[in-house]
Motif scaffolding. Structure first.
Motif, mmCIF file in Angstrom:
data_model
loop_
_atom_site.group_PDB
_atom_site.id
_atom_site.type_symbol
_atom_site.label_atom_id
_atom_site.label_comp_id
_atom_site.label_asym_id
_atom_site.label_seq_id
_atom_site.Cartn_x
_atom_site.Cartn_y
_atom_site.Cartn_z
ATOM 1 N N LYS A 90 -41.725 7.360 58.926
ATOM 2 C CA LYS A 90 -40.569 7.813 58.559
ATOM 3 C C LYS A 90 -39.693 8.000 59.973
ATOM 4 O O LYS A 90 -38.237 7.847 59.707
ATOM 5 N N TYR A 106 -29.360 6.179 51.920
ATOM 6 C CA TYR A 106 -30.844 6.717 51.653
ATOM 7 C C TYR A 106 -30.831 8.268 51.902
ATOM 8 O O TYR A 106 -31.285 8.716 52.856
ATOM 9 N N ILE A 109 -33.819 10.453 52.677
ATOM 10 C CA ILE A 109 -34.642 10.509 54.221
ATOM 11 C C ILE A 109 -34.329 11.995 54.858
ATOM 12 O O ILE A 109 -35.420 12.419 55.374
ATOM 13 N N PHE A 116 -42.447 14.138 47.937
ATOM 14 C CA PHE A 116 -42.379 12.838 47.178
ATOM 15 C C PHE A 116 -42.526 13.229 45.597
ATOM 16 O O PHE A 116 -43.112 14.246 45.366
ATOM 17 N N PHE A 160 -40.184 3.527 49.180
ATOM 18 C CA PHE A 160 -38.801 4.025 49.319
ATOM 19 C C PHE A 160 -37.583 3.689 48.806
ATOM 20 O O PHE A 160 -36.852 4.241 48.360
ATOM 21 N N ASN A 164 -35.755 5.512 46.061
ATOM 22 C CA ASN A 164 -34.062 5.536 46.207
ATOM 23 C C ASN A 164 -33.580 4.967 44.832
ATOM 24 O O ASN A 164 -32.759 5.584 44.207
#
Lengths: 289, 123
Positions: A90, A106, A109, A116, A160, A164
């Motif tokens: 990350k 994104y 983030i 999650f 990710f 997204n």
């Protein structure tokens, strides 16, 4: 082939044929895949079933049981990511120039750094390719941990991206002013999706689907179409056709039996839908292998 | 790994394609989306499986690799080439047609290693 690899950085990879019953608590954030057959996970009151077209995210500390309900051997792969590896990923992802320039693309983030979404996602795109390459190498005894971790790093990038696409980009399509309302509705719609993924071969009523997603039927239909550009029924048909395709390719079941196995009532409508979607008939598709 | 594309950059794609087809007798094979927002025209050469890809890049914002090498597994090839001492100037990254990474040879020439991926077929 069965193996359990614990890397020096404590990332863990398990591959093999699952036992009939397995009860565990995840020690780390993990991703579960199935390459053949299907595996059912019970998490609290939720029953989630994964096939080779989907994958499951399990958060650290989640208590679950898994069972195998499949006519064909169930080949599964589980990857658990050590906390430090996840945090390093990350940090490096956040520092990338292109990510910094695209924080609107994104948004998870910053806002979802430690969160999650524990549900089923489509197994597609770059994640599909990278996980298959990784499995190919591990099955052949790859020992090079640098390379294995390179694949794991890319698996996180790919996850990710899917997260997204499936959460934030689709939430943007919802007609609500508040961003938090959009996200909450999308989470509930994903519950509906996981229900369809997991119960695709049963006769699902809109009432039970709406109840599972904690939405009214009207609200579910309206928002589902807004977010995914299709109705729940169209999404269900898509899953059934995809899984019928998989059975046609990997088993010897007669077409009529596959029709029933994936939840269609009528062979003729199945053949018509199959042809519309894949531009070939089920028999021709089977004979092409 | 094998050489698959030879990129040619131009400010005038029609003129460049006409050069290959009319002057050199090659055929247009199709289009390929190699770089973000840059559609390339594929030119079929006399060698099987080797194509020229004509790209517009007037602002020279993107790669100017002279040779594009096809990979079946970019991460693995990237790792093995790096271990063998090849100098990459970027890590594997996602392009419209797949996963790629670029490296130099000892003379400073630039190469693109690419794993083409068909995103429509699986799942």
């Amino acid at each position: 082939m069965e193996y359990l690899r614990t890397l020096r950085n404590n990332n863990v990879i398990y591959s093999g044929t699952r036992n009939n019953f397995n009860q565990q608590t995840t020690s780390d954030f993990s991703i579960r895949f199935v390459f053949s057959g299907n595996e059912r996970y019970n998490i609290g009151k939720r029953q989630l079933s994964i096939h080779n077209d989907s994958f499951l995210i399990l958060n650290k500390g989640t208590h679950y049981t898994s069972t195998v309900e499949s006519a064909i051997p169930v080949q599964s792969l589980g990857i658990s990511f050590d906390d430090k590896f996840l945090q390093d990923f990350k940090n490096s992802w956040q520092l990338k120039d292109d990510t910094l320039l695209n924080l609107n693309t994104y948004p998870f983030i910053n806002r979802y750094e430690h969160e999650f979404d524990e549900t089923i996602y489509p197994f597609k795109g770059d994640l599909f390719f990278n996980v298959n390459h990784l499995k190919h190498h591990l099955d052949r005894g790859l020992q090079d941990e640098l390379l294995i971790n390179e694949y794991l790093h890319h698996c996180l990038i790919n996850y990710f991206q899917i997260f997204n696409e499936e959460i934030f980009q689709k939430a943007q399509r919802l007609n609500f002013l508040s961003k938090s309302t959009k996200i909450e509705i999308l989470r509930r719609l994903n519950l509906a999706k996981e229900y369809l993924y997991s119960n695709y071969n049963t006769n699902i009523s809109l009432d039970e689907l709406a109840e599972y997603a904690c939405l009214s039927v009207t609200h579910l239909l309206r928002t589902f179409r807004q977010a995914f550009h299709q109705t729940p029924h169209q999404f269900l048909v898509q899953i059934r056709l995809q899984r019928a395709k998989d059975l046609l390719r990997n088993t010897d079941y007669p077409v009529n039996e596959i029709v029933n196995m994936v939840g269609f009532d009528c062979p003729s409508s199945f053949i018509r839908l199959f042809k519309d979607r894949f531009q070939t008939t089920p028999m021709k598709y089977r004979l092409s292998f | 790994m094998k050489i698959k594309y030879i990129p040619v950059f131009t400010n005038d794609i029609e003129k460049q394609v006409a050069f290959f087809t009319e002057n050199l007798g090659f055929e247009v094979y199709g289009k390929k989306n190699l770089l973000p927002d840059r559609e390339g025209i594929l030119i079929k050469t006399n060698s099987p499986d080797l194509f020229i890809i004509v790209l517009t890049d007037p602002d020279q914002a993107y790669t100017r690799s002279q040779i594009i090498i096809n990979s079946h597994d970019c991460l693995s090839d990237y790792h093995n080439l790096k271990m063998a001492g090849v100098v990459f100037f970027n890590e594997p990254h996602y392009l419209p047609m797949g996963l790629g990474a670029e490296f130099f040879d000892p003379s400073g020439n630039q190469y693109l290693l690419i794993e083409e991926r068909s995103y429509n077929s699986p799942a």
